[in-house]
Design an enzyme around this catalytic site. Structure first.
Site, PDB file in Angstrom:
ATOM      1  CG  ASN A   1       8.223   2.320   2.987  1.00  0.00           C
ATOM      2  OD1 ASN A   1       8.645   2.943   3.908  1.00  0.00           O
ATOM      3  ND2 ASN A   1       6.948   2.718   2.670  1.00  0.00           N
TER       4      ASN A   1
ATOM      5  N   GLY B   1       0.568  -1.183   0.219  1.00  0.00           N
ATOM      6  CA  GLY B   1       0.056  -0.034   0.102  1.00  0.00           C
ATOM      7  C   GLY B   1       0.798   1.238  -0.033  1.00  0.00           C
ATOM      8  CG  ASP B   2       3.577   4.601   1.686  1.00  0.00           C
ATOM      9  OD1 ASP B   2       3.867   4.960   0.533  1.00  0.00           O
ATOM     10  OD2 ASP B   2       3.962   5.034   2.649  1.00  0.00           O
ATOM     11  CG  LEU B   3       6.357  -2.006  -2.335  1.00  0.00           C
ATOM     12  CD1 LEU B   3       7.011  -2.095  -1.284  1.00  0.00           C
ATOM     13  CD2 LEU B   3       5.920  -3.138  -2.996  1.00  0.00           C
TER      14      LEU B   3
END
Length: 289
Positions: free
Chosen positions: A199, A193-195
């Protein structure tokens, strides 16, 4: 605002003495620290001054979901969390290699294939950066993307003056036409979701995922974000992913559709050229459809 997390707080949380607590970076939202414990372990501590209720429990739940995927990308082992911090095992990072990238691509396919019960989540709030992330759930992915990802951030960016009228109109066209633009239907994938690259923690043998906004979504979303912000050996990652779980025809043409949300988030947070970039992506998505 000063974080309430100190050595005494961690001692209570972990049940062992803390010999040292050292800042090791972090972003504009959260602070990262390395703690050396009396039992010889080194752990990673993430804190946020004034964290909203549920912030760290939501991240802990996301890590737990990702960790449950058989054969998926590993996450650092979670040792403790509360409303003020998250404590993880310390991961020693290394230089990414083509072999590690291929392992990451195959493992990311396994993470996605593990799936989710719904689009969005059914158990509470989420965040992307410092911004609230609508959680749904939704019955269809186009509804999640239209009303949980594009419309809320377009509205906020418009109020902030971060997007012009043409961009607003073009993103609104994307929202209205999402059922056609979305491509073939797929069941909910378990996505990070926030790749973005920050991260992904590289080690000598593969990669770990951190800082998730995990939910049931579309697997192309994670790949689009990696493509948007770049990643070492990205071509090897994508090829290995597609070999492990082939992507639907036209997925590359749909990348701008999936990149539109993170760019709108950046427009809200940072302004600058991100508003214009959102407009370009919206027009690309409309042409591709």
């Amino acid at each position: 605002m000063v974080s309430p997390v100190d050595s005494e707080h961690l001692h209570t949380l972990l049940g062992t003495a803390v010999e040292s607590l050292t800042p090791v970076g972090g972003g504009s939202i959260c602070e990262a620290r390395r703690a050396r414990l009396g039992d010889g372990r080194t752990v990673f501590v993430k804190t946020r001054a004034g964290a909203p209720p549920g912030f760290f429990p939501a991240e802990a739940l996301g890590l737990t979901r990702l960790a449950a995927a058989p054969g998926g990308v590993p996450v650092p082992r979670m040792l403790a969390h509360d409303e003020h911090c998250l404590v993880l095992e310390w991961v020693t990072t290394g230089v990414p290699s083509a072999t590690a990238a291929e392992r990451f691509g195959r493992a990311l396919a396994a993470t996605h294939r593990h799936g989710a019960d719904v689009f969005g989540t059914a158990d509470g709030p989420g965040w992307i950066g410092s911004l609230d992330l609508p959680h749904g759930p939704w019955k269809r992915w186009p509804d999640l993307w239209a009303y949980g990802r594009l419309e809320p951030y377009l509205r906020t960016a418009r109020k902030a003056g971060a997007v012009d009228r043409r961009t607003v109109a073009d993103v609104e066209k994307v929202i209205a036409d999402l059922p056609r633009l979305a491509g073939p239907d797929e069941p909910p994938a378990l996505v990070h979701g926030d790749l973005w690259a920050g991260n992904v923690l590289w080690t000598e043998t593969g990669a770990y995922l951190v800082d998730p906004a995990a939910h049931g979504g579309h697997r192309e979303t994670d790949l689009a974000m990696l493509t948007l912000f770049g990643l070492p050996h990205l071509d090897r990652v994508l090829a290995a992913y597609d070999e492990a779980w082939p992507l639907a025809a036209g997925w590359r043409e749909r990348l701008p559709l999936h990149q539109l949300h993170p760019v709108l988030v950046h427009a809200v947070l940072f302004g600058g050229s991100y508003g214009a970039q959102a407009g370009r992506l919206a027009r690309q998505a409309l042409r591709a459809g």
